[in-house]
Design a protein around this motif. Structure first.
Motif, PDB file in Angstrom:
ATOM      1  N   MET A   1      -8.880   1.698 -39.806  1.00 37.84           N
ATOM      2  CA  MET A   1     -10.267   2.025 -39.558  1.00 37.84           C
ATOM      3  C   MET A   1     -10.501   2.131 -38.058  1.00 37.84           C
ATOM      4  SD  MET A   1     -13.439   0.086 -41.191  1.00 37.84           S
ATOM      5  CE  MET A   1     -14.863  -0.239 -40.259  1.00 37.84           C
ATOM      6  N   ASN A   2     -11.073   3.220 -37.620  1.00 36.43           N
ATOM      7  CA  ASN A   2     -11.341   3.424 -36.201  1.00 36.43           C
ATOM      8  C   ASN A   2     -12.562   2.626 -35.784  1.00 36.43           C
ATOM      9  OD1 ASN A   2      -9.227   5.184 -36.062  1.00 36.43           O
ATOM     10  ND2 ASN A   2     -10.478   7.016 -36.268  1.00 36.43           N
ATOM     11  N   GLN A   3     -12.448   2.041 -34.613  1.00 36.08           N
ATOM     12  CA  GLN A   3     -13.561   1.254 -34.083  1.00 36.08           C
ATOM     13  C   GLN A   3     -14.248   2.039 -32.975  1.00 36.08           C
ATOM     14  OE1 GLN A   3     -12.370  -2.568 -32.731  1.00 36.08           O
ATOM     15  NE2 GLN A   3     -14.432  -3.384 -32.773  1.00 36.08           N
ATOM     16  N   LEU A   4     -15.588   2.080 -33.021  1.00 35.86           N
ATOM     17  CA  LEU A   4     -16.346   2.795 -31.998  1.00 35.86           C
ATOM     18  C   LEU A   4     -16.291   2.045 -30.679  1.00 35.86           C
ATOM     19  CD1 LEU A   4     -19.527   3.815 -33.993  1.00 35.86           C
ATOM     20  CD2 LEU A   4     -17.714   5.315 -33.211  1.00 35.86           C
ATOM     21  N   PRO A   5     -16.282   2.776 -29.567  1.00 35.72           N
ATOM     22  CA  PRO A   5     -16.320   2.097 -28.265  1.00 35.72           C
ATOM     23  C   PRO A   5     -17.622   1.318 -28.077  1.00 35.72           C
ATOM     24  CG  PRO A   5     -15.683   4.402 -28.020  1.00 35.72           C
ATOM     25  CD  PRO A   5     -16.104   4.202 -29.433  1.00 35.72           C
ATOM     26  N   VAL A   6     -17.576   0.307 -27.258  1.00 38.33           N
ATOM     27  CA  VAL A   6     -18.731  -0.559 -27.034  1.00 38.33           C
ATOM     28  C   VAL A   6     -19.875   0.202 -26.372  1.00 38.33           C
ATOM     29  CG1 VAL A   6     -19.500  -2.640 -25.838  1.00 38.33           C
ATOM     30  CG2 VAL A   6     -17.230  -2.556 -26.827  1.00 38.33           C
ATOM     31  N   GLU A   7     -19.561   1.182 -25.542  1.00 38.03           N
ATOM     32  CA  GLU A   7     -20.628   1.907 -24.851  1.00 38.03           C
ATOM     33  C   GLU A   7     -21.536   2.660 -25.826  1.00 38.03           C
ATOM     34  OE1 GLU A   7     -16.679   4.080 -23.991  1.00 38.03           O
ATOM     35  OE2 GLU A   7     -17.414   2.078 -23.669  1.00 38.03           O
ATOM     36  N   TYR A   8     -21.005   3.085 -26.973  1.00 40.17           N
ATOM     37  CA  TYR A   8     -21.853   3.719 -27.982  1.00 40.17           C
ATOM     38  C   TYR A   8     -22.914   2.752 -28.490  1.00 40.17           C
ATOM     39  CZ  TYR A   8     -18.660   7.700 -28.268  1.00 40.17           C
ATOM     40  OH  TYR A   8     -17.908   8.804 -27.989  1.00 40.17           O
ATOM     41  N   LEU A   9     -22.554   1.512 -28.613  1.00 37.87           N
ATOM     42  CA  LEU A   9     -23.494   0.490 -29.067  1.00 37.87           C
ATOM     43  C   LEU A   9     -24.653   0.344 -28.082  1.00 37.87           C
ATOM     44  CD1 LEU A   9     -23.950  -1.640 -31.282  1.00 37.87           C
ATOM     45  CD2 LEU A   9     -22.750  -3.250 -29.833  1.00 37.87           C
ATOM     46  N   PHE A  10     -24.353   0.426 -26.789  1.00 35.92           N
ATOM     47  CA  PHE A  10     -25.410   0.346 -25.778  1.00 35.92           C
ATOM     48  C   PHE A  10     -26.345   1.556 -25.851  1.00 35.92           C
ATOM     49  CE2 PHE A  10     -22.168  -2.254 -23.331  1.00 35.92           C
ATOM     50  CZ  PHE A  10     -22.773  -3.462 -23.660  1.00 35.92           C
ATOM     51  N   PHE A  11     -25.756   2.737 -26.041  1.00 30.56           N
ATOM     52  CA  PHE A  11     -26.583   3.937 -26.167  1.00 30.56           C
ATOM     53  C   PHE A  11     -27.460   3.873 -27.414  1.00 30.56           C
ATOM     54  CE2 PHE A  11     -23.577   5.899 -23.158  1.00 30.56           C
ATOM     55  CZ  PHE A  11     -24.481   6.533 -22.317  1.00 30.56           C
ATOM     56  N   VAL A  12     -26.907   3.420 -28.514  1.00 34.32           N
ATOM     57  CA  VAL A  12     -27.692   3.287 -29.746  1.00 34.32           C
ATOM     58  C   VAL A  12     -28.805   2.265 -29.548  1.00 34.32           C
ATOM     59  CG1 VAL A  12     -27.587   2.480 -32.146  1.00 34.32           C
ATOM     60  CG2 VAL A  12     -25.863   4.062 -31.287  1.00 34.32           C
ATOM     61  N   GLY A  13     -28.510   1.172 -28.852  1.00 37.34           N
ATOM     62  CA  GLY A  13     -29.543   0.166 -28.579  1.00 37.34           C
ATOM     63  C   GLY A  13     -30.662   0.708 -27.707  1.00 37.34           C
TER      64      GLY A  13
ATOM     65  N   ASN B   1     -35.336   3.019 -19.404  1.00 39.77           N
ATOM     66  CA  ASN B   1     -34.637   2.539 -18.208  1.00 39.77           C
ATOM     67  C   ASN B   1     -33.180   2.220 -18.515  1.00 39.77           C
ATOM     68  OD1 ASN B   1     -36.895   2.783 -16.605  1.00 39.77           O
ATOM     69  ND2 ASN B   1     -37.515   0.656 -16.837  1.00 39.77           N
ATOM     70  N   LEU B   2     -32.938   1.587 -19.652  1.00 40.59           N
ATOM     71  CA  LEU B   2     -31.562   1.280 -20.048  1.00 40.59           C
ATOM     72  C   LEU B   2     -30.765   2.558 -20.257  1.00 40.59           C
ATOM     73  CD1 LEU B   2     -29.410  -0.779 -20.837  1.00 40.59           C
ATOM     74  CD2 LEU B   2     -30.386  -0.787 -23.144  1.00 40.59           C
ATOM     75  N   LEU B   3     -31.392   3.552 -20.847  1.00 37.40           N
ATOM     76  CA  LEU B   3     -30.717   4.831 -21.067  1.00 37.40           C
ATOM     77  C   LEU B   3     -30.365   5.501 -19.736  1.00 37.40           C
ATOM     78  CD1 LEU B   3     -29.897   6.381 -23.591  1.00 37.40           C
ATOM     79  CD2 LEU B   3     -32.034   7.624 -23.441  1.00 37.40           C
TER      80      LEU B   3
END
Length: 142
Positions: free
Chosen positions: A1-13, A46-48
């Motif tokens: 199973m491929n794991q998404l990079p952590v930076e995607y989680l920040f963008f989604v947040g 701002n986070l984005l």
């Protein structure tokens, strides 16, 4: 199973915070809650902005003595924009809270619908028009 990079989680947040803020601004009837939703949306934006300028393999944009040439650095422009946006946002929020306090003292409510009715009534009184009537006769014979 491929794991998404952590930076995607920040963008989604960050996008999630903007979405929560926009939904709160559209759905809340209390003006103070609308202001809080605006603050949440601003934090997400701002986070984005910070995430768009961040490089995961880079260092802070500070040149130190003895730093090797060609070191990749994080883009400082989004950081400066976000810092400016935070300062402006705090000023706008303070002004909005002051206006909300004035509205609460003047009308006794922060509910959008009741405020709209009270403001319509006050504007009709100032214009010398009865409720639900126009100052001009309607066009045609009705």
């Amino acid at each position: 199973m491929n794991q998404l990079p952590v930076e995607y989680l920040f963008f989604v947040g960050a996008i999630g915070l903007v979405g929560i803020g926009v939904a709160g601004m559209l759905l809340c009837r209390n003006l103070f809650r609308v202001l809080l939703a605006l603050v949440i949306a601003e934090a997400g934006a701002n986070l984005l902005l910070v995430l768009t300028g961040y490089r995961w393999d880079a260092v802070a944009p500070i040149v130190l003595p003895g730093m090797p040439a060609g070191t990749t650095m994080v883009d400082p422009v989004p950081q400066a924009l976000v810092l400016t946006a935070i300062v402006i946002g705090v000023g706008i929020q303070a002004f909005a809270v002051a206006v909300l306090i004035k509205i609460q003292h003047g009308y006794g409510s922060l509910d959008r619908r009741s405020l709209a009715a009270m403001l319509d009534r006050d504007m009709n009184e100032l214009a010398g028009v009865g409720p639900g009537r126009s100052p001009e006769a309607p066009a045609g014979k009705r």
